[in-house]
Design a protein around this motif. Sequence first.
Motif, PDB file in Angstrom:
ATOM      1  N   ALA A  44      -3.490  -2.435  -2.940  1.00  0.00           N
ATOM      2  CA  ALA A  44      -2.298  -2.395  -2.076  1.00  0.00           C
ATOM      3  C   ALA A  44      -1.343  -1.294  -2.517  1.00  0.00           C
ATOM      4  CB  ALA A  44      -1.601  -3.756  -2.093  1.00  0.00           C
ATOM      5  N   PHE A  45      -1.160  -1.168  -3.826  1.00  0.00           N
ATOM      6  CA  PHE A  45      -0.231  -0.150  -4.336  1.00  0.00           C
ATOM      7  C   PHE A  45      -0.781   1.257  -4.055  1.00  0.00           C
ATOM      8  CE2 PHE A  45       1.660   2.594  -7.582  1.00  0.00           C
ATOM      9  CZ  PHE A  45       3.010   2.288  -7.417  1.00  0.00           C
ATOM     10  N   SER A  46      -2.084   1.413  -4.178  1.00  0.00           N
ATOM     11  CA  SER A  46      -2.690   2.722  -3.894  1.00  0.00           C
ATOM     12  C   SER A  46      -2.499   3.100  -2.432  1.00  0.00           C
ATOM     13  CB  SER A  46      -4.189   2.695  -4.210  1.00  0.00           C
ATOM     14  OG  SER A  46      -4.409   2.318  -5.544  1.00  0.00           O
ATOM     15  N   LEU A  47      -2.513   2.106  -1.555  1.00  0.00           N
ATOM     16  CA  LEU A  47      -2.348   2.375  -0.123  1.00  0.00           C
ATOM     17  C   LEU A  47      -0.890   2.618   0.245  1.00  0.00           C
ATOM     18  CD1 LEU A  47      -4.696  -0.445   1.293  1.00  0.00           C
ATOM     19  CD2 LEU A  47      -5.163   2.009   1.330  1.00  0.00           C
ATOM     20  N   THR A  48       0.007   1.850  -0.356  1.00  0.00           N
ATOM     21  CA  THR A  48       1.407   1.885   0.093  1.00  0.00           C
ATOM     22  C   THR A  48       2.309   2.745  -0.788  1.00  0.00           C
ATOM     23  OG1 THR A  48       2.001  -0.049  -1.231  1.00  0.00           O
ATOM     24  CG2 THR A  48       1.203  -0.464   1.012  1.00  0.00           C
ATOM     25  N   LYS A  49       1.928   2.938  -2.025  1.00  0.00           N
ATOM     26  CA  LYS A  49       2.754   3.639  -3.030  1.00  0.00           C
ATOM     27  C   LYS A  49       4.098   2.941  -3.221  1.00  0.00           C
ATOM     28  CE  LYS A  49       3.050   8.097  -3.122  1.00  0.00           C
ATOM     29  NZ  LYS A  49       3.338   9.470  -2.641  1.00  0.00           N
ATOM     30  N   ASN A  50       4.162   1.679  -2.913  1.00  0.00           N
ATOM     31  CA  ASN A  50       5.436   0.974  -2.985  1.00  0.00           C
ATOM     32  C   ASN A  50       5.218  -0.397  -3.616  1.00  0.00           C
ATOM     33  OD1 ASN A  50       7.427  -1.065  -1.845  1.00  0.00           O
ATOM     34  ND2 ASN A  50       8.388   0.844  -1.196  1.00  0.00           N
TER      35      ASN A  50
END
Lengths: 168, 269
Positions: free
Chosen positions: A22-28
Amino acid sequence: MHRSLKFEDIVEAYYTGLYRFAFSLTKNEHEAGDLTQQTFFVYARKGDSIRDPSKVKSWLFTTLYREFLKICRKTKSLTFKEHEELELDMPTAAPKIASQLDAASTVDLLNEIDETYRDPIILFYLQDHSYKEIAAILDIPIGTVMSRISRGKNQLRNLFTKQDTKVE
Amino acid sequence: MNKQEAQFILESYRPGTEDDSDPTFKEALELARKDPELMAWLKESEAFDTLISQGLQSITPPAGLKETILQGATRERPPIEAPVERQEKKVIWWQSPWLMTMAASLAVMLAVTLTVIRPQELEADWSVAKIIDTASSQTSADGAPAQEYINFKDLRARFEAGDIPVPQTDHLPKDLQKGDNTSYGYTAMDWDGLPVGRWTLHDNRGEMYQLYVIDTRYLKDVPTLSTPVYREIQGYAFASWTGGNTLYILEQQGPIANLRELFKYHHDK
């Protein structure tokens, strides 16, 4: 949720991998946390229908990816660039590795490659799934996954080399 | 297989994983063993892959994420010997901090909703039967999430807008009113303009239910259902009843008899 698996065990086993995806996709951090939570909420609601316990991991990643796409569709019009997949690019030479990348730099780098290639590349590097599972999660053919991984890695190498050159 | 094809295939190869036993890579790896140049490229490529993988593996979830997930999505059952009175005092839908904040927002916005929203302005043509059919279709055969789920951002917006159908505790069977673990999930849905709230509930025995909550002012010709009306669709039982301006539809996997028992138990008490 699947009857033979305890919910707590499922969370323990997969929440870190899901969060990384999820973090890799959203950077957030917040959005990644929300996506991870939402995935388990959906699992709590729908997990009962998974008959094969070995499918739980792929199901969770698929669910997280679908939730992510829903958010994307609401915030922007995704333009998936469907390239001719049959043409083979000659892979570029791998850059010489002289340093380590931290999490933020890695995610930044991955988010610079074309969206079409980024998602299979992220799953490839997370090393949680075979390329066949990646195809199932992203709902694309196996050959397309291999093609996108190859093209994505070419872009990634070029970006990494440029970045390294700038640093020097 | 030529060198270019082998390189293409080996781009997807990760040593030390199940790829080692995957026949797809066998011929390409064989070629690399015989071709020093290809092998050198493969080693350099693997070193680069390791660098990126290590970068991703160093992403760590924020502290407390696991606990938040567990708190929000599941709860331990209360001990049998726990005083019933104490359980009844603590009817808590959510304990996640942000949801508590939204619940507070809901309370503030409820009055606004009642005055601003005019449900009858919508041209929804929903019957109880149609709602049950739609609820039934929410459980897809392959376990994939239904498309009607909305994300947290939208959920927050709907809470803030007061556009969330919330059940009244005293409208529910007693077994669904007790304990801290009454609810462990909420989904806001939009069925062609009809706002539907779906609450995932547990009774004291740990049995799971889905409760669909709909404001009857959006509906046409909804009868007053002071006692539940039952229906069974493809292995799922549904009980429908009304309370005030709210239509409730309770869903449980299994025969209707289980739901009847839940309401019988409720009335007996």
